[in-house]
Enzyme design. Structure first.
Site, PDB file in Angstrom:
ATOM      1  N   ASP A 424      72.145  50.252  50.112  1.00 21.02           N
ATOM      2  CA  ASP A 424      72.547  51.429  50.887  1.00 21.02           C
ATOM      3  C   ASP A 424      71.677  51.587  52.139  1.00 21.02           C
ATOM      4  OD1 ASP A 424      73.927  53.777  51.404  1.00 21.02           O
ATOM      5  OD2 ASP A 424      73.568  54.652  49.439  1.00 21.02           O
ATOM      6  N   ASP A 482      82.520  57.077  51.397  1.00 25.39           N
ATOM      7  CA  ASP A 482      82.057  57.933  50.303  1.00 25.39           C
ATOM      8  C   ASP A 482      83.153  58.829  49.757  1.00 25.39           C
ATOM      9  OD1 ASP A 482      79.566  57.051  49.845  1.00 25.39           O
ATOM     10  OD2 ASP A 482      78.519  58.633  50.930  1.00 25.39           O
TER      11      ASP A 482
HETATM   12  C1  DGJ Z   1      75.405  57.070  49.792  1.00 26.12           C
HETATM   13  C2  DGJ Z   1      76.421  56.151  49.175  1.00 26.12           C
HETATM   14  O1  DGJ Z   1      77.468  55.928  50.060  1.00 26.12           O
HETATM   15  C3  DGJ Z   1      76.866  56.749  47.858  1.00 26.12           C
HETATM   16  O2  DGJ Z   1      77.887  55.979  47.297  1.00 26.12           O
HETATM   17  C4  DGJ Z   1      75.690  56.839  46.937  1.00 26.12           C
HETATM   18  O3  DGJ Z   1      75.234  55.556  46.616  1.00 26.12           O
HETATM   19  C5  DGJ Z   1      74.590  57.666  47.589  1.00 26.12           C
HETATM   20  N1  DGJ Z   1      74.272  57.201  48.907  1.00 26.12           N
HETATM   21  C6  DGJ Z   1      73.336  57.639  46.749  1.00 26.12           C
HETATM   22  O4  DGJ Z   1      72.314  58.299  47.343  1.00 26.12           O
END
Ligand code: DGJ
Length: 678
Positions: A424, A482
């Site tokens: 991430d 997301d």
């Molecule tokens: C952002 C990501 O896009 C989410 O899927 C998740 O992993 C969160 N971060 C976790 O902090």
């Protein structure tokens, strides 16, 4: 020197290397075996202009009379060498004093995808600053309409269209990652081009850092598409003998609309950065438990995931020392001893016993101000940690933290049987030197992959803020967004999929009420939306009803049956006059088999929606079509007869031209149709 003709799959690039500069004379439809005579491309000389015909070079500059955006701010350069082999041309330009050299490589792939990059080399004995070095390609006057993308968190790849007028339409990313508003592709085409029709010329910069990508129509008459790394003043200084290579520009022409672009890009990406197939069905813990990590709860989730047929269990954020919420602990990549007294071993044992493999979330490029890492190495914080925090975190200077991260990640990957890392990156860098950071990231990923070639990596950046062909050389999957809200996902996946084949795009089944939007959607729509890509679940399945679990299990069985087709076939999308109706599908390369989805985003414009016309099939083949998946909700006194009968047998020609009478789906529904050989 000579004229090079790079040709493949209906595309030509004609490169003229006679004279003092190399020039692209043509990029577009195949010109055949007989190119026009030498002077054919020389234009007239207009009044009030330079006294020789203006001819756009590979590195256009003021010196040749080009007053549009230049490729290289320093000049002039003259051509000193050119050669070609196997559809790849190399041309070398040099400054008059021979201290600066630019080599350009242009390659045409078998699919007709053109790749182009420059390499600047300091041949002198003093330091050389490269102020900017971009790639430019000519587009014809008929390319008068632009499509590119913008977006925001959970709304990536919003299309925007406009006429290409005189001037520069430039999209610039200063996020230190492409960003949610990444332009992604700059597409210029014949006005009104769509998914299935129209000539289009498109470029993408294979780069995960700051960049610019633009289209320009000059009052001189020329049109160009251009792109390059966005460099801050003095960012690239070359010592004697050193070189700077630009990112690759990936350029595609299609005479069959946006699907024609995908038809070239998808097979090329599949050959160039192959995904490991079959893509396992994932259960990701993020929206199921967030930071509430508890072995008992997660063990139940493991069992629920396995019972519906998931193949990979991914433990998201929250597992490492002190990480109780999203405000702390980034950098301390040790398993939290309080939450996990026996490490991750008991959880992974449970995952493996249930027949799945295990994935882990990490965010290596970041550091929390309160972390042990920040206390130990305050100087590792990028730019000293001035400027605002973002999600309460800062970025790590990867040029300093490379060894620490490689060691820590290696230790985790050695101690635990980890098949997959969700990598991430949750903030903009807000630094003028992001290029250094991007190169250091590529180095880190390269080192890690060399040590652990079997570990798959997913590029995630607050959802889909880092989806590009630069990082795709080093990762296997993208987290597309997301949002798991199927209505938003339909659009995000449709547009991201113009460039990226579906098997690289994570798409998960979320809870009935989407966490990001609060909108409640039918299970059938959610399942149909997550069917096509690298499928997964992001839902606390232990809270799902028995009947939901049965539907999910049946969906996973269908996905496993269909994924060999979905993840190797040709992606097709229909142009619909009704914006409430989306049709997309995947057709096998040999056109024997296909799956389509008709999605109603809202209420139709007419009582009787247009027939479902299925593109991309073999016109002369006889097919059987039948609905699959969870039946959508309809409001109709009688369904069309083919649906009432459960199937129909028709030729590809009839399916494309006449189509199937559409059932009257209520808003926010999806009908899945499988097309098989009769
Ligand atoms: C952002 C990501 O896009 C989410 O899927 C998740 O992993 C969160 N971060 C976790 O902090």
């Amino acid at each position: 020197m000579t004229v090079f003709h790079l040709r493949a799959a209906g595309v030509s690039l004609v490169l003229d290397t006679r004279g003092t500069a190399a020039r692209i004379l043509h990029w577009g439809p195949d010109l055949g075996d007989h190119l026009p005579a030498e002077d054919h491309f020389v234009p007239a000389v207009p009044p009030s202009s330079i006294d020789v015909p203006l001819r756009l070079s590979l590195l256009p500059s003021l010196e040749e009379g080009w007053t549009g955006r230049p490729a290289l701010s320093a000049g002039p350069l003259r051509l000193i060498d050119a050669h070609a082999s196997e559809n790849t041309a190399f041309v070398r330009h040099s400054s008059p004093d021979s201290t600066q050299e630019v080599t350009t490589e242009l390659g045409m792939s078998a699919e007709g995808v053109l790749r182009l990059r420059h390499r600047a080399t300091n041949r002198g004995d003093a330091e050389l600053t490269v102020p900017g070095l971009d790639m430019l390609l000519p587009i014809p006057d008929s390319a008068a309409e632009l499509l590119d993308f913008t977006g925001l968190w959970s709304h990536e790849r919003l299309p925007q269209r406009a006429p290409l007028r005189h001037g520069v339409w430039s999209r610039e990313s200063r996020h230190g990652r492409p960003g949610h508003d990444d332009a992604f592709l700059m597409i210029a085409g014949e006005p009104g081009f769509g998914f299935r029709a129209g000539r289009v010329w498109a470029v993408h910069l294979a780069w995960s850092g700051d960049k610019r990508i633009w289209a320009e129509r000059s009052a001189l008459g020329y049109g160009v598409l251009g792109a390059g790394e966005l460099l801050s003043p003095g960012e690239i200084r070359l010592a004697p003998g050193e070189s700077y290579a630009t990112p690759w520009l990936v350029a595609v022409f299609s005479d069959a609309g946006l699907d024609g672009l995908s038809d070239r890009l998808h097979p090329w990406i599949r050959a160039h950065s192959p995904a490991r197939l079959p893509r396992p069905v994932v259960l990701n813990t993020w929206e199921a438990v967030y930071f509430d990590h508890d072995l008992g709860v997660l063990s139940d989730l493991v069992d629920a995931a396995a019972s519906v047929g998931a193949e990979r269990f991914v433990l998201d954020d929250g597992w490492f020392a002190g990480r109780r919420d999203d405000r702390r602990a980034l950098g301390d990549w040790f398993v939290d001893a309080e939450v996990w007294p026996d490490g991750l071993h008991p959880l992974i044992a449970r995952v493996e016993k249930a027949g799945m493999d295990f994935g882990l979330w990490v965010e290596p490029e970041m550091i929390s101000p309160d972390s042990a890492l920040a206390a130990a190495h305050p100087d590792w914080i990028l730019d000293g940690g001035t400027g605002p925090t973002w999600r309460r975190q800062r970025a790590l200077d990867l040029t300093k933290a490379h060894d620490y991260l490689l060691d820590r990640l290696s230790a985790l990957l050695t101690e635990y049987p980890i098949a997959f890392l969700k990598w991430d990156h949750n903030r903009d860098l807000l630094t003028p030197h992001s290029g250094r950071q991007t190169r250091a990231l590529y180095r880190l990923l390269t080192s890690l992959r060399a040590r652990f070639p079997h570990v798959e990596i997913e590029s995630c950046a607050s959802g889909g803020a880092r989806i590009d062909l630069g990082i795709l050389e080093l990762v296997d999957r993208f987290w597309t967004s997301d949002t798991n809200d199927p209505l938003d996902r339909q659009s995000i996946q449709r547009w991201t999929g113009v460039l990226i084949p579906p098997e690289y795009l994570g798409g998960h089944l979320g809870a009935a009420t989407a966490h990001v939007t609060g909108r409640t959607s039918a299970l059938g729509l959610r399942l149909a939306t997550a069917l096509f890509g690298s499928a997964g679940i992001e839902w606390n399945l232990t809270a799902a009803s028995e009947s939901e679990r049965l539907d999910i299990a049946a969906w996973i069985t269908e996905h496993k049956r269909l994924r060999p087709l979905l993840h190797t076939g040709r992606v097709v999308r229909a142009d619909s006059p009704d914006p409430a109706h989306l049709l997309h599908g995947v057709v096998a390369q040999d056109r024997t088999h296909a799956v389509f989805a008709l999605v109603t985003l809202g209420a139709p414009r007419a009582a009787l929606p247009p027939p479902i016309r299925l593109p991309g099939l073999d016109p002369d083949r006889l097919y059987t079509v039948r609905p699959i998946g969870v039946p959508p909700r309809t409001l109709q006194d009688a369904p069309p007869p083919w649906l009432a009968a459960g199937s129909a047998t028709l030729t590809g020609r009839v399916l494309a031209e006449v189509g199937l009478p559409a059932p009257l789906l209520t808003p926010e529904q999806a009908l899945l149709i499988e097309v098989s050989p009769h």
